[in-house]
Motif scaffolding. Structure first.
Motif, mmCIF file in Angstrom:
data_model
loop_
_atom_site.group_PDB
_atom_site.id
_atom_site.type_symbol
_atom_site.label_atom_id
_atom_site.label_comp_id
_atom_site.label_asym_id
_atom_site.label_seq_id
_atom_site.Cartn_x
_atom_site.Cartn_y
_atom_site.Cartn_z
ATOM 1 N N THR A 613 0.610 -1.141 -0.059
ATOM 2 C CA THR A 613 -0.092 0.287 -0.486
ATOM 3 C C THR A 613 0.831 1.617 -0.232
ATOM 4 O OG1 THR A 613 -0.266 -0.284 2.072
ATOM 5 C CG2 THR A 613 -1.668 -1.563 1.508
ATOM 6 N N MET A 638 -6.819 3.357 2.086
ATOM 7 C CA MET A 638 -6.406 4.145 0.800
ATOM 8 C C MET A 638 -6.464 2.600 -0.353
ATOM 9 S SD MET A 638 -4.859 7.430 1.732
ATOM 10 C CE MET A 638 -5.356 7.963 0.171
ATOM 11 N N SER A 641 -3.861 3.631 -2.906
ATOM 12 C CA SER A 641 -3.877 5.383 -3.718
ATOM 13 C C SER A 641 -3.641 6.520 -2.786
ATOM 14 C CB SER A 641 -5.586 5.028 -3.611
ATOM 15 O OG SER A 641 -5.952 6.715 -4.158
ATOM 16 N N GLY A 642 -2.557 6.693 -4.280
ATOM 17 C CA GLY A 642 -1.936 8.940 -3.857
ATOM 18 C C GLY A 642 -0.360 8.268 -3.408
#
Length: 712
Positions: A613, A638, A641-642
């Motif tokens: 992640t 998340m 993501s990002g």
């Protein structure tokens, strides 16, 4: 210690103020909570006496204890802090639950199976006790001491029969009592109505000369009818019958509460039971009794037909279904059929194949115990030991199911192979021997102690041994965990060793000196590399430990200064919005509220941990300091993501090298805090760690001062 465990359970479920009520069944504490989100399930599972926990809808929570549940229940009630919290009766609890309305999309189905379960659950203990008495008698029969099935016995052995027959013959009255109580009806009224069909007066109607009888060829049973005021009355022996009291109590609840609405409260003491009895006893005798016998006969005949015409299919089907029925509480109807078979046939043909499921379940648990012992995993060793004892000697599968099997999805396929082969052994063996399957002479919990109740005993022993050994072998050979779960468990063990916990023997040097690697070493995990990362949400896959030399930063008199890997405002660790980090449980250090979405190396180091992640990185500095940088709080959710990870595990990095790029705006938009803890995870190996408490941090600016032990 017992009081400490009781207090720990109360604390883990949110304290006394979060407990509306508490009851228990044969193996579980049943909490009705104010807010189930306050439960610390991890803390619960780590309590010695707890075998597992099961959250349920409607703020209900079950804690699996096993055979000692009643003692733990009493200890919790005796805690001074509990006061009157748990003083409500089971009836009060259930009435409140009903008043709150449906608990799911299929509330009627939930209610139906809860009705079945609560009608039997309180008498499981006496059923088990009676089955062990029968097992003793069966052993005496096997050794030729006394013919267990003889119609005429010596007075002493006849008296012994009364000890177990009291339970099985008067079972309908017990079930009627529990079922009525479950439906908020006077339980003694339910018992009295069912008892009317078991009085000598009712039974003696079968001795009259003017009755007619019909024989059921499939089941080998006979039913007789008498003329009662011109109405035919079925004169079945209701001893041991369970369908009739269940049907009777359900209708009684409608009649009882209906009468209660129209009869003045001042007259209810007399007229409520009077009217209920004169309505329900005839309805039960003329309608519900025959209907219950007929339904039981239909179901029994159907299963007997399947067992006779397709014995292999039947013997395989039962153990393959049970692993899915028991967790849902759907096995109660089959238990009722077993009791019906014993009542009508004198034996049951379902429990034999069911034994294949139970012992496959226990075999899988034994496999888990074997692995836990091999890995020195005290937590799983304790859980599996308690579950295995409850299974092998009590025939109770819930501790295994809820404490282990339902937590690890890989167990079920392996257990089902054991179920299949155990059932297949019974089916094929029955055809070869020419028997109607494996039968039981009484309702029994399928355990080691009740083996003498089954016939042919040798076939049953072979079948359960096949089921047990197959499931155990498959679990031991292929493991019960996914690679991620295994790495996580080994990381937990290694962490506890490093912290001086109860698993200090995991990475001891003597095993390596003997030429053996520990499981943690085989997985490439060391105490030094793995200790902090489980709390960070990682899957620990650190490299194997290299020969140890004293790190420069650990030499007495040495002070190591770590540079900031981020740019932003320094936040004291105690102010981090996460109790795990704020408490220092994961490590010592500070946090930074970043102003730029870039993480760099704070010095020369080796990357020992990265995350799919991208939300955290583990570093082993050349100084010996082990650092965990966790970008944001709960950002693991998340799912990457990002985040963009720029390094891999095993990479060698220098101060200022980029490690991760992350989007601060995306973190905030997702509802998470970007505050990033920077933690020395092996802080116990150092004398002191001084952190900047406030101000701004820039890339390369001093952030942490780590002093070796022995510094003045």
């Amino acid at each position: 210690m017992a009081e400490l465990a009781a207090q720990a359970i109360v604390d883990a479920v949110g304290g006394p103020e979060n407990i509306e009520s508490l009851t228990h069944c044969a193996t579980r504490l049943r909490f009705q909570l104010v807010n189930s989100e306050l439960v610390d399930s991890a803390a619960l599972d780590n309590i010695d006496v707890v075998m597992g926990s099961v959250p349920q809808a409607g703020n209900r929570y079950q804690v699996i204890i096993g055979g000692g549940v009643a003692t733990v229940f009493q200890q919790i009630n005796n805690l001074p802090a509990m006061g009157t919290t748990a003083a409500k009766s089971a009836d009060d609890v259930k009435a409140e639950a009903r008043s709150k309305g449906p608990r799911g999309k299929h509330a009627w189905m939930d209610g139906f199976f809860e009705y079945l379960a609560d009608s039997f659950r309180p008498i499981l203990g006496v059923l088990l006790g009676a089955s062990l008495i029968i097992a003793f008698a069966a052993v005496m029969d096997a050794f030729g001491v006394q013919d267990f099935r003889a119609e005429v016995k010596p007075a002493g052995w006849q008296f012994l029969d009364t000890m177990w027959r009291s339970v099985f013959y008067f079972l309908p009255i017990m079930v009627a009592y529990n079922a009525a109580k479950k439906l908020n009806v006077d339980p003694w009224l339910g018992a009295a109505i069912m008892g009317a069909l078991m009085t000598p007066e009712f039974i003696n109607l079968s001795s009259r000369d003017d009755i007619t009888c019909v024989t059921n060829e499939a089941l080998g049973t006979q039913s007789c009818r008498a003329d009662i005021f011109g109405i035919p009355l079925l004169l079945s022996d209701y001893g041991g019958n369970v369908f009739v009291p269940l049907m009777m109590a359900a209708l009684l609840a409608v009649v009882y509460h209906g009468i209660k609405k129209v009869v003045p409260e001042s007259l209810q003491l007399v007229f409520l039971p009077f009217l209920s009895m004169i309505i329900m006893i005839p309805i039960t005798g003329f309608i519900l009794g025959p209907l219950g016998v007929w339904l039981g006969g239909i179901l029994g005949t159907g299963l007997a037909w399947l067992n006779t015409t397709a014995p292999i299919l039947f013997a395989v089907l039962i153990p393959m279904l049970y692993p899915f029925l028991v967790p849902l509480g759907l096995h109660w109807p089959l238990n009722a059929l077993m009791l019906m078979n014993i009542d009508t046939l004198g034996y049951d043909f379902i429990q034999g194949p069911m034994g294949a499921w139970n012992f496959a379940c226990f075999g899988a648990t034994a496999g888990v115990l074997f692995i836990a012992a091999r890995e020195r995993d005290a937590q799983m060793r304790q859980t599996s030991t308690g579950a295995l004892i409850a299974g092998l000697f009590g025939g109770i599968s819930e501790p295994s199911l809820y404490g282990i099997h339902l937590r690890f999805a890989r167990i079920y396929p392996r257990m089902l192979v054991g179920c299949f082969l155990g059932g297949l052994t019974i089916g094929v063996g029955s055809m070869l021997l020419g028997t109607a399957g494996v039968t039981a002479s009484a309702f029994a919990f399928t355990s080691l102690l009740t083996i003498p109740l089954f016939s042919p005993m040798s076939l049953y022993v072979i079948a359960i041994a096949v089921a047990f050994c197959t499931a155990m072998a498959l679990v031991v050979i292929t493991d019960y965990r996914t690679p991620e779960q295994k790495a996580e468990a080994l990381a937990r063990i290694a962490k506890q060793k490093a912290e001086g916990g109860p698993h200090v023997d995991i990475l001891e040097e003597e095993e390596a000196q003997d030429g053996f690697e520990t499981p943690a070493q085989q997985a490439g995990i060391t105490a030094a590399d793995a200790e902090p990362f489980l709390e960070a949400g990682a899957v620990a896959t650190a490299v194997k430990e290299r020969p140890r030399t004293q790190a420069p930063g650990m030499v007495p008199g040495t002070v190591t200064v770590l540079s900031s890997p981020l740019q932003g405002k320094v936040v004291p660790l105690k102010d981090v919005p996460d109790p795990g980090f704020a408490s220092g449980a994961v490590g010592a250090g500070v946090a930074i509220d970043p102003s730029e979405g870039r993480l760099v190396a704070p010095g020369d180091a080796k990357v020992i941990m990265t995350f799919p992640t991208g939300h955290a990185v583990g570093l082993k500095m050349d100084s010996g300091v082990e650092l965990l940088v966790h970008i944001g709080i709960d950002t693991v959710n998340m799912e990457g993501s990002g985040f963009k990870v720029l390094v891999s595990k095993g990479d060698i990095v220098s101060e200022g090298d980029p490690l991760v790029e992350f989007d601060i705006a995306a973190i905030k938009a997702a509802g998470y805090s970007p505050i990033t803890p920077v933690l020395v995870t092996n802080h116990k190996k150092f004398g002191s760690i001084d952190a900047r408490a406030d101000g701004d941090a820039t890339f390369g600016s001093p952030l942490l001062k780590v002093a070796a032990k022995g510094n003045q």
